[in-house]
Design an enzyme around this catalytic site. Structure first.
Site, PDB file in Angstrom:
ATOM      1  NE  ARG A  78       9.006 -34.884  52.798  1.00  0.00           N
ATOM      2  CZ  ARG A  78       8.590 -35.765  51.909  1.00  0.00           C
ATOM      3  NH1 ARG A  78       7.316 -36.065  51.833  1.00  0.00           N
ATOM      4  NH2 ARG A  78       9.440 -36.331  51.091  1.00  0.00           N
ATOM      5  CB  SER A 147      17.650 -32.800  47.415  1.00  0.00           C
ATOM      6  OG  SER A 147      16.975 -33.992  47.720  1.00  0.00           O
ATOM      7  CG  ASP A 200      15.655 -34.739  44.975  1.00  0.00           C
ATOM      8  OD1 ASP A 200      16.646 -34.961  44.248  1.00  0.00           O
ATOM      9  OD2 ASP A 200      15.042 -33.661  44.967  1.00  0.00           O
TER      10      ASP A 200
END
Ligand code: ADP
Length: 471
Positions: A78, A147, A200
């Site tokens: 994203r 992550s 994350d």
């Protein structure tokens, strides 16, 4: 009748092996705190890696301006842009674009992957900025949430230890992640600075703190599970002379890899582990997270099916790993129809087991309950382990000499939490809270689990703001 006797025995064995009375949970709490100490004391001192993040301050709310984030942690990535208003919880606007990563890029070269990411980011920036004022003469800043296990050596540098989640880009293991991204940004002609590299969970902690100054830890319980928290720099013994501005640093625990002999382990866990691509790794995660719970239940049903005929002829579906996904387990567990219609439907459609009696359907619900309850209670024990390590569990690290607990002024403690298992599975959440209350007693009223949303993305951008070279 003999068949049922066997079934009952398998169920009773499962229940017994999964039992998590509060005494056992306290042992897990203590083991977690001890392993945290060990992981901080020396490199490789514990299965808990206790990775340094170099994040020594968290967003305060005073951040102002426009910041970007890139969130790469699974099959999607994203890109995000947020505008901050300079007061706590004042995110003025927030735009997100999600892109699946083309399958071939997950096993290609780092250059291909990052060129794809950089060009997506560039298009996003151009779209967002079109029509708005020509941007002021300052470089755009980006938080990069990545992550995967990374060994960081500073806020902006770290090397990839290994790939997980289906990625296998050989040339990238051991490389500086930020350098690869920055090189691709240069190739694409996008003027943007990577302000920092974050995990994350650290993003979740940053977002939690942005909304609430009492936030001290973050936990993610989704497909996988992990946690991070704010530690005193002088407690990070493995890194002597660590320079921080605040005297604190966020530590990424990688708690999915926690292990203790006090964890209630069954033969199903042992089989799941030994058949996994990473045996002896991620032991805590394999008992707790969404990736695995459904498969534990599948294994129990398979065993019962092999030992009795209550599920009819043994369905070949039962031998397919991961065919029973955790959301289906949740749907069966939470089926409140008197005939357990949802259970019947899932048994039929997913496992090709049809026409089982109500009694058998109830048994399936019970299995789901046992597996989920253990997972949620262990997760709660993990959280209290962190609280214990930082002296927020009410056990009186300050040494009040056994006086009444209520005499001790307890600080409000907030833990930011995210992940589909916690947010979408009501029974899991309920069991987790029940266990927190059991373990903590009166102290539980000072501990708040606060759900954040999109911490991995928004938190990354908030940290970019917090570490901006312009502030
Ligand atoms: P991820 O961890 O993959 O980044 P999420 O935090 O959204 O993403 O978690 C998704 C996971 O949460 C799924 O893999 C699944 O195991 C679990 N999950 C999602 N919805 C439910 C549900 N309704 N019931 C139980 N588990 C769920």
């Amino acid at each position: 009748r003999r068949k049922w006797k066997r079934v009952v025995r398998v169920l009773e064995e499962l229940e017994e092996a999964c039992e998590t009375p509060v005494g056992r949970l306290r042992q897990v709490v203590d083991a977690m705190a001890v392993e945290m100490h060990a992981g901080l004391a020396s490199e490789g001192g514990s299965k808990l890696k206790m990775l340094l993040t170099f994040v020594d301050h968290l967003p305060t709310g005073s951040e102002i301006g426009t910041y970007y984030a890139l969130d790469l942690g699974g099959t999607n990535f994203r890109v995000l842009r947020i505008q901050l208003g300079g007061r706590r919880s004042s995110i003025l606007s927030q735009d997100v674009e999600r892109q699946p990563i083309p399958q071939h890029l997950m096993t290609s070269t780092s250059e291909d992957l990052f060129d794809f990411i950089a060009s997506t980011l560039k298009q996003f920036v151009e779209k967002e900025e079109s029509g708005s004022e020509p941007s002021p003469v300052r470089t755009r800043e980006l938080g990069f949430t990545f992550s995967f296990p990374v060994k960081q050596s500073s806020l902006r540098s770290g090397i990839l230890i290994k790939w997980t989640k289906g990625f296998a880009i050989e040339d990238m293991v051991g490389k500086e992640v930020v350098e690869l991204l920055e090189a691709a940004l240069v190739r694409s002609g996008l003027d943007m600075r990577v302000a920092l590299l974050v995990n994350d969970t650290v993003g979740t902690l940053a977002l939690g703190r942005y909304h609430d100054a009492d936030t001290v830890a973050a936990v993610i319980i989704g497909t996988g599970t992990n946690a991070c928290y704010l530690e005193r720099a002088d407690a990070i013994i493995k890194c002597q002379g660590l320079l921080t501005t605040s005297g604190y640093m966020v530590v990424n625990m990688e708690w999915g890899n926690f292990w203790s002999s006090h964890l209630p382990r069954t033969s199903y866990d042992i089989d799941l582990d030994s058949e996994s691509p990473n045996p002896n790794d991620q032991g805590f995660e394999k008992m707790i997270s969404g990736m695995y719970l459904g498969d534990i239940v599948r294994r129990v049903i398979l065993r019962i099916s092999l030992e009795s005929d209550i599920f009819g002829p043994v369905s070949s579906r039962l031998s397919i790993p991961f065919i029973l996904q955790t959301p289906l387990l949740a749907a069966m567990h939470e089926d409140d129809s008197p005939e357990l219609k949802e259970v019947a439907k899932i048994l039929k459609e997913t496992l090709e087991i049809s026409e089982v009696s109500l009694k058998v359907r109830k048994l399936v619900v019970r299995i789901c309950d046992v597996v989920t309850c253990r997972a949620a209670r262990l997760a709660a024990a993990g959280i209290v382990g962190i609280l214990k390590k930082i002296g927020r569990d009410g056990s009186g690290a300050g040494g009040t000499g056994g006086r009444n607990r209520s005499d001790v002024k307890m600080k409000r403690t907030v833990v930011a939490i995210e992940g589909g298992l916690y947010t979408s599975y009501t029974m899991f959440r309920k069991y987790l809270h029940e266990a927190l209350n059991e373990i903590l007693g009166d102290v539980a009223q000072h501990v708040i689990l606060q759900v954040t949303e999109d911490g991995s993305g928004i938190g990354g951008a908030l940290l970019a703001a917090s570490y901006s070279s312009y502030s």
